[in-house]
Write an enzyme that holds these catalytic residues in place. Structure first.
Site: not given
Ligand code: BES
Ligand code: ZN
Ligand code: MN
Length: 494
Positions: A263, A274, A335, A337
């Protein structure tokens, strides 16, 4: 925060010694000639309080004839629970800078929804986080007195309110703790500690057991971390063993760096949140221990970190889930899912009445629904309806999202049964479609709480959502036979 009930009319409140006295003013004023009653009537007459709107404030200091040092008059408007919440939030906020040690509220009525709305709002406004900031302890509000017309009548309402507050507060507490103070092992210890409070059992599994179960997908997410994974199984038994349980599955990523699909740095600290899905399961069990409703509930928490490392999962790797389905990991940041799918397969063994997973799953859900409603997906209409209703009842709202099969088209893979991501469109839905592949054996719902589980900015912190929604849902599942029996005996008596 301690809550206590007291019989309290406006006249009695005149002589009450407290740091802050809050008078909840209903749209129709009661007749009352005491100093406080007169103050309210005159404030309304003078146009200082608009009875038609909720949350209108008049804050006064050292009013002659009143013992309390501060008095806040606040309007309830139409008087629905959401108006109570608004009013109490406003009043509690108005006295916060004075750091009161105790507060008292004068309630015009006290049904369960009203008392719960009040208690949760005051607990919310006066929550203090001290786990890694002990100096904040000085600001803690210790005692909240609820002055009610009839103490006996309000006792059940207060019991429910206290349990809800305890559950929400536990979820907030663990959501807020930084990842080095909330490892998978810490979460397991919290779960174990809940067994002391009620008819709750807990089993904690580590890497060896998870390997033996064949949870190759969960294992893969955890393989880049020094802090080992835990798989937590909680069981609350409030009904006969034969009653099919509701299974709650909480995403417990104690820190999400994104893994090799790293990220961006800005705001990454918020990925300590998370594990708020996991925290909401722990909070719900905390409240179940107090409330002891006639339901059976299983809590499943896959807990691990998502870290980049020499041994970490790489984009393109193919893993084998517990269900036997192979997954091409195109993005290691998707991750959540990957750990939830194995927990869903594990849930089959409980022959559940329903499985509800709770996860801070997608940034896309934040874009879709913001921080007002959690995203809700369900494979059955009555389950969806029950969750919507539970959200309305607990003022912890959700909104149903679609599960059309066409949304799964992007998850096709040339190298595995399914890919873990699609393209960018409808990201919250494709995540749900991925999970749905693992939910064939039971009615299933998925709550995406990415927008509702915590707040950013100056008020940064966990909200404890959706503990309220989950509790209302579970209380609504209590076995019908009990109610039926009651009405039969009443008929016999008559
Ligand atoms: N924990 C994150 C989701 C998230 C991101 C929650 C920002 C709140 C704020 C999750 O694990 C994630 O990184 N999801 C990705 C999925 C993508 C790679 C398809 C996302 O939402 O960017
Ligand atoms: Zn996450
Ligand atoms: Mn993630």
């Amino acid at each position: 925060m301690n809550f206590q009930l007291k019989p309290l009319t406006l006249a009695q409140a005149t002589t009450l010694k407290t740091d802050a006295l809050v008078v909840l003013v209903p749209a129709t004023l009661p007749k009352d000639n005491s100093a406080l009653g007169t103050l309210v009537t005159q404030a309304v007459r003078a146009g200082e309080l608009d009875l038609g709107k909720p949350g209108k404030l008049l804050t006064l200091w050292r009013v002659p004839g009143l013992v309390a040092s501060r008095v806040v008059l606040v309007t309830l408007g139409e008087g629905q629970p959401k108006h109570w919440r608004l009013a109490v939030t406003a009043a509690a906020g108005a006295v916060k800078s004075a750091k009161p040690k105790d507060m008292a509220f004068v309630l015009p009525s006290a049904d369960t929804a009203q008392v719960c709305a009040l208690a949760l709002a005051v607990a919310d406004a006066h929550y203090v986080y001290t786990a890694t900031k002990p100096s904040a302890e000085a600001a803690r509000l210790k005692t909240v007195t609820l002055g009610v017309p009839d103490v006996k009548m309000a006792q059940n309402a207060l019991a429910q309110a206290k349990a809800r507050v305890a559950g929400v507060t536990l979820a907030r507490e663990w959501g807020n703790r930084p990842a080095n103070h909330a490892t998978p092992e810490h979460l397991a210890k919290v779960a174990e500690s809940l067994t002391r409070l009620g008819p709750i059992q807990c089993q904690v599994m580590g890497p060896r057991e998870v390997k033996r179960l064949g949870m190759g997908s969960f294992e893969a997410v955890a393989q880049g971390s020094e802090n080992a994974l835990r798989f937590i199984v909680l069981r609350y038994q409030g009904a006969a063993k034969t009653v099919a349980p509701t299974v709650l599955v909480g995403k417990g990523i104690t820190f999400d760096t994104g893994g090799i699909s790293l990220k961006p740095g800005a705001g990454m600290d918020e990925m300590k949140f998370d594990m708020c899905g996991a925290a909401s399961v722990l909070g719900t069990f905390r409240a179940l221990a107090d409330l002891r409703p006639a339901v059976n509930v299983v809590g499943l928490i896959p807990a691990c970190e998502n870290m980049p490392d020499g041994r970490a999962l790489k984009p393109g790797d193919v893993v084998t889930s517990m269900s036997g389905q192979t997954i091409e990991v195109l993005n290691t940041d998707a991750e959540g899912r990957l750990i939830l799918c194995d927990a869903l397969t594990y849930a089959e063994r409980f022959k559940p009445a329903a499985v509800i997973d709770i996860a801070t799953l997608t940034g896309a859900c934040v874009i879709a629904l913001g921080s007002v409603r959690s995203g809700m997906f369900a494979t059955q209409d009555d389950l969806a309806q029950a969750l919507l209703t539970a959200g309305e009842q607990s003022l912890d709202l959700c909104w149903r999202m679609p599960l059309d099969d066409e949304y799964a088209d992007g998850l096709k893979s040339n190298f595995a049964d399914v890919a873990n991501v699609g393209d960018r469109s409808a990201g919250a839905v494709t995540a749900a479609k991925f999970l749905q592949r693992f939910s064939g054996q039971f009615p299933w719902a998925h709550l995406d709480i990415a927008g509702t589980a915590w707040k950013s900015g100056g008020a940064k912190g966990a909200t404890g959502r959706p503990v309220g929604l989950l509790l209302s849902y579970l209380l609504g599942q209590q076995s019908e036979p009990k109610l039926a029996k009651k009405s039969v005996s009443r008929r016999t008596q008559a």
